[in-house]
Design a protein around this motif. Structure first.
Motif, PDB file in Angstrom:
ATOM      1  N   THR A 284       0.825  -1.094  -0.044  1.00 17.86           N
ATOM      2  CA  THR A 284      -0.081  -0.038  -0.075  1.00 17.86           C
ATOM      3  C   THR A 284       0.913   1.193  -0.166  1.00 17.86           C
ATOM      4  OG1 THR A 284      -0.325  -0.016   2.579  1.00 17.86           O
ATOM      5  CG2 THR A 284      -1.840  -1.315   1.357  1.00 17.86           C
ATOM      6  N   PHE A 285       2.159   1.042   0.055  1.00 17.32           N
ATOM      7  CA  PHE A 285       2.998   2.319   0.150  1.00 17.32           C
ATOM      8  C   PHE A 285       3.146   2.762  -1.374  1.00 17.32           C
ATOM      9  CE2 PHE A 285       5.879   1.247   3.835  1.00 17.32           C
ATOM     10  CZ  PHE A 285       4.819   0.938   4.751  1.00 17.32           C
ATOM     11  N   GLN A 286       3.105   4.148  -1.473  1.00 19.31           N
ATOM     12  CA  GLN A 286       3.544   4.643  -2.858  1.00 19.31           C
ATOM     13  C   GLN A 286       4.765   4.245  -3.358  1.00 19.31           C
ATOM     14  OE1 GLN A 286       2.306   7.007  -0.540  1.00 19.31           O
ATOM     15  NE2 GLN A 286       3.717   8.682  -0.367  1.00 19.31           N
ATOM     16  N   PRO A 287       4.927   4.029  -4.501  1.00 17.11           N
ATOM     17  CA  PRO A 287       6.326   3.530  -5.333  1.00 17.11           C
ATOM     18  C   PRO A 287       7.137   5.059  -5.082  1.00 17.11           C
ATOM     19  CG  PRO A 287       4.598   3.158  -6.945  1.00 17.11           C
ATOM     20  CD  PRO A 287       4.011   3.985  -5.613  1.00 17.11           C
ATOM     21  N   PRO A 288       8.365   4.624  -4.787  1.00 19.15           N
ATOM     22  CA  PRO A 288       9.229   3.503  -4.589  1.00 19.15           C
ATOM     23  C   PRO A 288       9.132   2.663  -3.187  1.00 19.15           C
ATOM     24  CG  PRO A 288      10.784   5.021  -4.749  1.00 19.15           C
ATOM     25  CD  PRO A 288       9.401   5.784  -4.958  1.00 19.15           C
ATOM     26  N   PHE A 289       8.515   3.553  -2.476  1.00 20.64           N
ATOM     27  CA  PHE A 289       8.751   3.140  -0.610  1.00 20.64           C
ATOM     28  C   PHE A 289       8.391   1.835  -0.385  1.00 20.64           C
ATOM     29  CE2 PHE A 289       7.955   7.731  -1.403  1.00 20.64           C
ATOM     30  CZ  PHE A 289       9.324   8.336  -0.923  1.00 20.64           C
ATOM     31  N   GLY A 290       7.367   1.263  -1.064  1.00 18.84           N
ATOM     32  CA  GLY A 290       7.170  -0.219  -0.684  1.00 18.84           C
ATOM     33  C   GLY A 290       8.347  -1.030  -0.710  1.00 18.84           C
ATOM     34  N   LEU A 291       9.122  -0.893  -2.062  1.00 16.75           N
ATOM     35  CA  LEU A 291      10.362  -1.444  -2.308  1.00 16.75           C
ATOM     36  C   LEU A 291      11.629  -1.292  -1.348  1.00 16.75           C
ATOM     37  CD1 LEU A 291      10.107  -1.937  -6.343  1.00 16.75           C
ATOM     38  CD2 LEU A 291       9.769  -3.573  -4.562  1.00 16.75           C
ATOM     39  N   ILE A 292      11.427   0.051  -1.227  1.00 17.78           N
ATOM     40  CA  ILE A 292      12.471   0.597  -0.046  1.00 17.78           C
ATOM     41  C   ILE A 292      12.364   0.134   1.298  1.00 17.78           C
ATOM     42  CG2 ILE A 292      13.462   2.572   0.972  1.00 17.78           C
ATOM     43  CD1 ILE A 292      12.879   4.257  -1.761  1.00 17.78           C
ATOM     44  N   ALA A 293      11.221   0.065   1.822  1.00 18.04           N
ATOM     45  CA  ALA A 293      10.624  -0.484   3.121  1.00 18.04           C
ATOM     46  C   ALA A 293      11.088  -1.901   3.188  1.00 18.04           C
ATOM     47  CB  ALA A 293       9.338  -0.054   3.379  1.00 18.04           C
ATOM     48  N   GLY A 294      10.588  -2.515   2.175  1.00 13.61           N
ATOM     49  CA  GLY A 294      10.720  -3.960   1.937  1.00 13.61           C
ATOM     50  C   GLY A 294      12.307  -4.572   2.096  1.00 13.61           C
ATOM     51  N   ALA A 295      12.944  -3.535   1.346  1.00  7.16           N
ATOM     52  CA  ALA A 295      14.472  -3.842   1.159  1.00  7.16           C
ATOM     53  C   ALA A 295      15.250  -3.818   2.707  1.00  7.16           C
ATOM     54  CB  ALA A 295      15.121  -3.297   0.306  1.00  7.16           C
ATOM     55  N   LEU A 296      14.809  -2.673   3.127  1.00 12.44           N
ATOM     56  CA  LEU A 296      15.186  -2.478   4.635  1.00 12.44           C
ATOM     57  C   LEU A 296      14.730  -3.417   5.440  1.00 12.44           C
ATOM     58  CD1 LEU A 296      14.827   1.519   4.737  1.00 12.44           C
ATOM     59  CD2 LEU A 296      16.826   0.156   4.468  1.00 12.44           C
ATOM     60  N   GLY A 297      13.542  -3.790   5.610  1.00 14.11           N
ATOM     61  CA  GLY A 297      12.886  -4.825   6.196  1.00 14.11           C
ATOM     62  C   GLY A 297      13.781  -6.176   6.100  1.00 14.11           C
ATOM     63  N   LEU A 298      14.163  -6.667   4.802  1.00 14.53           N
ATOM     64  CA  LEU A 298      14.621  -7.924   4.590  1.00 14.53           C
ATOM     65  C   LEU A 298      15.993  -7.914   5.155  1.00 14.53           C
ATOM     66  CD1 LEU A 298      13.345  -9.066   1.075  1.00 14.53           C
ATOM     67  CD2 LEU A 298      12.966 -10.116   3.217  1.00 14.53           C
ATOM     68  N   PHE A 299      16.622  -6.614   4.844  1.00 18.37           N
ATOM     69  CA  PHE A 299      18.127  -6.383   5.294  1.00 18.37           C
ATOM     70  C   PHE A 299      17.984  -6.609   6.960  1.00 18.37           C
ATOM     71  CE2 PHE A 299      21.552  -3.841   7.110  1.00 18.37           C
ATOM     72  CZ  PHE A 299      22.617  -4.457   6.452  1.00 18.37           C
ATOM     73  N   ALA A 300      17.206  -6.291   7.873  1.00 15.18           N
ATOM     74  CA  ALA A 300      16.876  -6.266   9.299  1.00 15.18           C
ATOM     75  C   ALA A 300      16.681  -7.842   9.428  1.00 15.18           C
ATOM     76  CB  ALA A 300      16.050  -5.516   9.673  1.00 15.18           C
ATOM     77  N   ALA A 301      15.919  -8.351   8.550  1.00 17.09           N
ATOM     78  CA  ALA A 301      15.711  -9.982   8.869  1.00 17.09           C
ATOM     79  C   ALA A 301      17.051 -10.702   8.717  1.00 17.09           C
ATOM     80  CB  ALA A 301      14.425 -10.369   8.087  1.00 17.09           C
ATOM     81  N   LEU A 302      17.631 -10.366   7.540  1.00 19.11           N
ATOM     82  CA  LEU A 302      18.949 -11.219   7.315  1.00 19.11           C
ATOM     83  C   LEU A 302      19.993 -11.008   8.525  1.00 19.11           C
ATOM     84  CD1 LEU A 302      19.323 -10.572   3.445  1.00 19.11           C
ATOM     85  CD2 LEU A 302      18.629 -12.610   4.811  1.00 19.11           C
ATOM     86  N   ILE A 303      20.069  -9.727   9.076  1.00 16.87           N
ATOM     87  CA  ILE A 303      20.861  -9.780  10.181  1.00 16.87           C
ATOM     88  C   ILE A 303      20.531 -10.445  11.353  1.00 16.87           C
ATOM     89  CG2 ILE A 303      21.768  -8.053  11.895  1.00 16.87           C
ATOM     90  CD1 ILE A 303      21.584  -5.825   9.911  1.00 16.87           C
TER      91      ILE A 303
END
Length: 171
Positions: A41-60
């Motif tokens: 529901t985030f306007q582009p490109p913020f959905g992908l940015i938020a997702g990438a940051l969330g995945l990075f935190a999960a990978l840590i």
């Protein structure tokens, strides 16, 4: 078995917090609330940015910690005194841990951690094809089979088989 389930619950909760934190920051900036965790529901490109940051935190949390900080242990496993080791009982190698944690838990058993939902949403955003529900149901089915394998005495979940690992008690 009880400690393994307890460690899973601790890691599920702490891993979800780590994954949600960057998404919450972006949500707060966009919507004035941290309650919107649906990056679709985030306007582009913020959905992908938020997702990438969330995945990075999960990978840590799920990969870097058991690979680099506490070899074979997430915080939940460390707290409950269990450890991921190689199938022969020796210390698990970096490659084994990465395969187990990243491929096995986050990708294949896609309902075990919140990071799976994030990558499902990111694929949907990037392709324009709704894959969240089918991947969620597939992940639930694989996770159920994995849990049954552990409960039936095999003591190795699908992610353990993929990584050539097992979970043992430690001191």
């Amino acid at each position: 078995l009880g400690r393994r389930f307890g460690a899973y619950l601790v890691d599920w909760y702490l891993g979800a917090l780590a994954t949600a934190l960057p998404v919450s920051v972006v949500s707060m900036k966009l919507f004035g609330t941290v309650q919107n965790q649906n990056i679709m529901t985030f306007q582009p490109p913020f959905g992908l940015i938020a997702g990438a940051l969330g995945l990075f935190a999960a990978l840590i949390y799920y990969v870097a910690v058991p690979v680099l900080l506490w070899r074979g242990q997430t915080p939940g496993k460390r707290w409950l005194k269990i450890k991921i080791v190689s199938g022969d009982g020796q210390e698990a190698g970096i490659g084994q841990l990465i395969i187990r944690q990243l491929l096995g838990i986050i990708v294949v058993e896609g309902s075990l951690v919140s990071a799976s939902t994030i990558w499902h949403q990111m694929v949907s955003i990037a392709t324009g094809i709704e894959v969240v529900r089918p991947l969620m149901y597939a992940g639930m089915a694989v996770s159920l089979v994995s849990a049954v394998l552990v409960l039936m005495g095999r003591r190795r979940a699908i992610h353990d088989m993929l990584g050539g690992t097992m979970v043992v008690s430690c001191k």
